[in-house]
Design an enzyme around this catalytic site. Structure first.
Site, PDB file in Angstrom:
ATOM      1  N   TRP A 102       0.830  -1.208   0.000  1.00  0.00           N
ATOM      2  CA  TRP A 102       0.000   0.000   0.000  1.00  0.00           C
ATOM      3  C   TRP A 102       0.862   1.255   0.000  1.00  0.00           C
ATOM      4  O   TRP A 102       0.537   2.236  -0.680  1.00  0.00           O
ATOM      5  CB  TRP A 102      -0.992   0.000   1.157  1.00  0.00           C
ATOM      6  CG  TRP A 102      -2.044  -1.070   1.014  1.00  0.00           C
ATOM      7  CD1 TRP A 102      -2.249  -2.129   1.839  1.00  0.00           C
ATOM      8  CD2 TRP A 102      -3.017  -1.196  -0.038  1.00  0.00           C
ATOM      9  NE1 TRP A 102      -3.284  -2.908   1.364  1.00  0.00           N
ATOM     10  CE2 TRP A 102      -3.764  -2.363   0.234  1.00  0.00           C
ATOM     11  CE3 TRP A 102      -3.314  -0.440  -1.183  1.00  0.00           C
ATOM     12  CZ2 TRP A 102      -4.812  -2.788  -0.608  1.00  0.00           C
ATOM     13  CZ3 TRP A 102      -4.350  -0.867  -2.018  1.00  0.00           C
ATOM     14  CH2 TRP A 102      -5.089  -2.019  -1.730  1.00  0.00           C
ATOM     15  N   ASP A 172      -1.789   6.672   6.403  1.00  0.00           N
ATOM     16  CA  ASP A 172      -2.806   5.728   5.939  1.00  0.00           C
ATOM     17  C   ASP A 172      -3.037   4.768   7.106  1.00  0.00           C
ATOM     18  O   ASP A 172      -2.188   3.943   7.429  1.00  0.00           O
ATOM     19  CB  ASP A 172      -2.290   4.984   4.698  1.00  0.00           C
ATOM     20  CG  ASP A 172      -3.277   3.925   4.207  1.00  0.00           C
ATOM     21  OD1 ASP A 172      -4.323   3.714   4.859  1.00  0.00           O
ATOM     22  OD2 ASP A 172      -2.994   3.301   3.152  1.00  0.00           O
ATOM     23  N   LYS A 196     -12.219  -2.053   6.748  1.00  0.00           N
ATOM     24  CA  LYS A 196     -11.408  -2.902   7.624  1.00  0.00           C
ATOM     25  C   LYS A 196     -11.949  -2.843   9.056  1.00  0.00           C
ATOM     26  O   LYS A 196     -12.249  -3.854   9.656  1.00  0.00           O
ATOM     27  CB  LYS A 196      -9.947  -2.448   7.642  1.00  0.00           C
ATOM     28  CG  LYS A 196      -9.034  -2.830   6.468  1.00  0.00           C
ATOM     29  CD  LYS A 196      -9.587  -2.751   5.111  1.00  0.00           C
ATOM     30  CE  LYS A 196      -8.716  -3.206   3.983  1.00  0.00           C
ATOM     31  NZ  LYS A 196      -7.794  -2.238   3.454  1.00  0.00           N
TER      32      LYS A 196
HETATM   33  C1  LIG Z   1      -7.247  -1.755   2.155  1.00  0.00           C
HETATM   34  C2  LIG Z   1      -6.178  -0.750   2.206  1.00  0.00           C
HETATM   35  C3  LIG Z   1      -6.071   0.274   1.235  1.00  0.00           C
HETATM   36  C4  LIG Z   1      -6.987   0.360   0.044  1.00  0.00           C
HETATM   37  O1  LIG Z   1      -8.221   0.769   0.444  1.00  0.00           O
HETATM   38  P1  LIG Z   1      -9.404   1.074  -0.616  1.00  0.00           P
HETATM   39  O2  LIG Z   1     -10.442   1.656   0.274  1.00  0.00           O
HETATM   40  O3  LIG Z   1      -9.775  -0.236  -1.233  1.00  0.00           O
HETATM   41  O4  LIG Z   1      -8.885   2.032  -1.610  1.00  0.00           O
HETATM   42  C5  LIG Z   1      -5.069   1.203   1.384  1.00  0.00           C
HETATM   43  N1  LIG Z   1      -4.223   1.154   2.422  1.00  0.00           N
HETATM   44  C6  LIG Z   1      -4.293   0.195   3.370  1.00  0.00           C
HETATM   45  C7  LIG Z   1      -3.334   0.203   4.501  1.00  0.00           C
HETATM   46  C8  LIG Z   1      -5.282  -0.777   3.283  1.00  0.00           C
HETATM   47  O5  LIG Z   1      -5.353  -1.734   4.226  1.00  0.00           O
END
Ligand SMILES: *Cc1c(COP(=O)(O)O)cnc(C)c1O
Length: 362
Positions: A102, A172, A196
């Site tokens: 990511w 993030d 999540k």
């Molecule tokens: C799942 C995830 C993403 C992507 O998320 P989307 O909402 O599908 O764009 C980005 N960063 C992390 C750390 C993730 O776990």
């Protein structure tokens, strides 16, 4: 009624009491004769939902007054672009820490908008640890520093939040937001896809310090300017109304549980159960260095690297109602995502199964 323990990395489990509450209100929300899905986003009933969602989230995370909470769409992936578009406005430079798949995507996207420097990386070790980030590694002129606090695929987490001084820290936090207490004031911007640890897919939560809003260039699309959403209370256009309602129920569930301190205690207990077993196992091992291990996503592999054995494990687990344990293709083996909604009993059942499996196949 059939319910399994779902170890999916996302979309993932939701707390059963939240699903039950949503079910009980599905057809007739607060005597409106409508479902929340059918309510106008301008209605009084929906205004109450979005206001309350923000209020409880602020309370849970102790979000300071000078931060805005935004409810957006486009996923965490859209933030990979939105953050640089809005923040790369002084020097046009930003420092990124590369800790996994990511992070790499965030870096790739940010490079479209400015001068991006990777100041630390664990890529040469297949992202099995979190590299040290010291203040003196940071360009004091950088518009921000970006980290991925929890690496969903690799199963790593920052043991402590780096001190970036006056340079805003952008994080993030998709896979560990609300899993433990954090000090929001250490960050300039936090973003998280909801699927999540917050709600069903379709919502992105952004927590942003006010001075970082309103600096986007003229060319920035209206929908990608934080100011648009800040000025309109996340109601510039139609927001994902039902997902915001579900997020509100999850926030209320967390509050009822005792808040993030209690949630963190439970999460640490779950992770400990699993890591203790893995550490003592002759069959399974963790690919992640001990000081970097995530309490949300726990990858594990067989010591022999026997993919047939791993396939048998995943299949037998599924037969027992332990779902989605297959590891990400980049790591292999297995991965148990044990987000907030995973009960302790789910992890106990997994560990008991691992013990049985190890005995049967040794
Ligand atoms: C799942 C995830 C993403 C992507 O998320 P989307 O909402 O599908 O764009 C980005 N960063 C992390 C750390 C993730 O776990």
């Amino acid at each position: 009624m059939k319910r399994v323990y779902n170890f999916s990395a996302g979309p993932s489990m939701l707390p059963l009491p939240v699903l039950e509450k949503a079910q009980s209100e599905l057809l007739n929300y607060r005597d409106s004769g409508m479902s929340v899905m059918e309510l106008s986003h301008r209605s009084g009933l929906f205004t109450d939902i979005i206001t309350k969602a923000e209020e409880v989230l602020r309370e849970l995370m102790h979000i300071p007054e000078n931060y805005k909470v935004l409810f957006l769409q486009g996923g965490a992936s859209q933030q990979f672009a939105m953050a640089p578009m809005n923040l790369l406005v002084k020097s046009g430079k930003a420092d990124y820490v590369n800790t996994g798949s990511w992070s790499k995507k965030a870096i790739k996207e940010a490079k479209k908008y400015g001068q991006i420097r990777v100041i630390a990386s664990s890529e040469e070790e297949n992202f099995t640890y979190i590299p040290k980030v010291e203040k003196n590694m940071i360009d004091p002129e950088a518009d921000y520093v970006h980290i991925t606090t929890n690496n969903t695929i690799e199963g790593t987490t920052f043991p402590e939040i780096p001190d970036t001084g006056d340079v805003p820290l952008v994080a993030d936090m998709s896979s560990n937001i609300l899993s433990e207490e954090i000090d929001v004031s250490k960050f300039g911007l936090i973003y998280a896809g909801a699927q999540k640890n917050i709600a069903p897919a379709g919502l992105t939560v952004v927590i942003i310090r006010e001075d970082l809003i309103g600096n986007a260039p003229e060319s920035c699309p209206t929908m990608l300017d934080y100011k648009t959403h800040s000025d309109s209370g996340s109601l510039y256009n139609t927001p994902p109304t039902y997902t915001i309602y579900m997020a509100k129920l999850v926030f209320e569930w967390l509050k009822e549980l005792g808040g993030l301190k209690e949630m963190e205690r439970i999460n640490r207990e779950k992770a400990q159960l699993l890591y203790d077993y893995i550490n003592g196992s002759a069959m399974f091992t963790s690919p992640v260095q001990p000081d970097s291990r995530s309490i949300m996503n726990v990858p594990f592999v067989t010591k022999s690297g026997d993919t047939d054995l791993e396939a048998a494990f995943i299949k037998e687990a599924q037969g027992l109602g332990l779902e989605t344990l297959k590891g990400h293709r980049s790591v292999g083996g297995m991965r148990a995502s044990i987000y907030n909604a995973m009960p302790v009993e789910g992890v106990e059942k997994l560990v008991n199964f691992m013990r049985e499996f190890e005995k049967n196949y040794k």
